[in-house]
Scaffold this active site. Structure first.
Site, PDB file in Angstrom:
ATOM      1  N   HIS A  97       0.859  -1.181   0.000  1.00  0.00           N
ATOM      2  CA  HIS A  97       0.000   0.000   0.000  1.00  0.00           C
ATOM      3  C   HIS A  97       0.896   1.233   0.000  1.00  0.00           C
ATOM      4  O   HIS A  97       1.185   1.806   1.050  1.00  0.00           O
ATOM      5  CB  HIS A  97      -0.916  -0.011   1.228  1.00  0.00           C
ATOM      6  CG  HIS A  97      -1.941   1.075   1.240  1.00  0.00           C
ATOM      7  ND1 HIS A  97      -3.177   0.923   1.838  1.00  0.00           N
ATOM      8  CD2 HIS A  97      -1.936   2.332   0.730  1.00  0.00           C
ATOM      9  CE1 HIS A  97      -3.869   2.047   1.699  1.00  0.00           C
ATOM     10  NE2 HIS A  97      -3.125   2.914   1.038  1.00  0.00           N
ATOM     11  N   GLU A 154      -2.698  -1.768  -3.199  1.00  0.00           N
ATOM     12  CA  GLU A 154      -3.869  -1.056  -2.710  1.00  0.00           C
ATOM     13  C   GLU A 154      -3.514   0.395  -2.432  1.00  0.00           C
ATOM     14  O   GLU A 154      -2.364   0.730  -2.152  1.00  0.00           O
ATOM     15  CB  GLU A 154      -4.436  -1.728  -1.461  1.00  0.00           C
ATOM     16  CG  GLU A 154      -3.527  -1.785  -0.259  1.00  0.00           C
ATOM     17  CD  GLU A 154      -4.185  -2.459   0.929  1.00  0.00           C
ATOM     18  OE1 GLU A 154      -3.978  -1.980   2.065  1.00  0.00           O
ATOM     19  OE2 GLU A 154      -4.882  -3.469   0.747  1.00  0.00           O
ATOM     20  N   HIS A 184      -8.165  -6.139   7.332  1.00  0.00           N
ATOM     21  CA  HIS A 184      -8.020  -5.106   8.356  1.00  0.00           C
ATOM     22  C   HIS A 184      -8.271  -5.696   9.738  1.00  0.00           C
ATOM     23  O   HIS A 184      -9.384  -6.086  10.069  1.00  0.00           O
ATOM     24  CB  HIS A 184      -8.929  -3.897   8.136  1.00  0.00           C
ATOM     25  CG  HIS A 184      -8.374  -2.662   8.818  1.00  0.00           C
ATOM     26  ND1 HIS A 184      -7.539  -1.781   8.186  1.00  0.00           N
ATOM     27  CD2 HIS A 184      -8.495  -2.208  10.084  1.00  0.00           C
ATOM     28  CE1 HIS A 184      -7.185  -0.813   9.013  1.00  0.00           C
ATOM     29  NE2 HIS A 184      -7.753  -1.051  10.184  1.00  0.00           N
TER      30      HIS A 184
END
Length: 237
Positions: A43, A70, A190
């Site tokens: 990310h 991401e 998450h």
């Protein structure tokens, strides 16, 4: 079987804290693959506080499993994705200064914006995934936007799980059923951990992929990376 994609941002955070190249982000990613991970997630953020653009370019040609990028679809991120062409791009609604992702997309409000991005990445041969919560209407709008998959934002599940696992998982099961009925693939991520991952997988066994970083890297401090990846994969069997 649900694939485990290891988010290696925290490895880059540790490296950047001291400078130099220790730990080596590329080596750790290759070790994750060797130890059984079916994917690597990065990310990159605009300030490069963990994963750098140079890391993304270095990783792409050497990885042999799925590469998932991401991030928030800023012009710079879009350009990077189109140049690198990962297997999957996961779009998150992060502000540049956010510590970590903390919500899913309002896909209804941003339908036009997301639809254009699905076309852009799809035309480049990149699988698309949109980060969403458990609101069924917003999952339906992710489908309308043309997403190949959605990634369920699982922090609410992880927070409630120790107190009431059944209540924690219930909205995610309903969301997962909606995703399946709409013909999209299903990812999750998450705050998933060795504490709560097996229960989620037992209740949603059709998950395509989980992306896990912070908890997995933290566990590796105690268990070692190889043993940790084995334990996470055991949760997905």
């Amino acid at each position: 079987m649900t694939k485990l994609s290891v988010n290696i941002n925290k490895i880059a955070t540790l490296r950047n804290a001291r400078g130099g190249n220790n730990p080596d982000v590329v080596k750790v990613a290759l070790d994750c693959e060797k130890f059984g991970a079916e994917g690597i997630t990065v990310h990159p953020r605009p300030d490069e506080r963990h994963i750098r653009r140079s890391d993304v370019y270095a990783l792409r040609p050497v990885l042999t499993t799925e590469f998932n990028m991401e991030g928030y679809p800023s012009p710079e991120f879009i350009d990077l994705v189109l140049k690198v062409k990962p297997h999957q791009v996961t779009l998150v609604p992060d502000a540049p200064d956010q510590i970590t992702s903390n919500s899913g997309w309002d896909t209804k409000t941003h339908l036009s914006f997301l639809s254009d991005l699905m076309d852009t990445f799809g035309d480049a041969g990149i699988r698309t995934s949109i980060f969403v919560g458990t609101d069924i209407e917003l999952i339906e709008y992710a489908a309308k936007a043309g997403a190949d998959r959605v990634e369920l934002y699982t922090e609410p599940y992880a927070t409630l799980y120790p107190e009431n696992p059944e209540a924690a998982i219930a909205p995610f099961v309903e969301a997962a059923k909606a995703v399946r009925s709409l013909g999209m693939g299903l990812n999750a991520g998450h705050d998933l951990s060795l504490v709560n991952l097996k229960y989620m997988h037992d209740n949603i066994p059709w998950l395509d992929e989980v992306s896990i970083g912070h908890a997995l890297i933290s566990d590796a401090l105690y268990l070692g990376l190889k043993k940790t990846i084995e334990e996470y994969k055991n949760c997905l069997r």
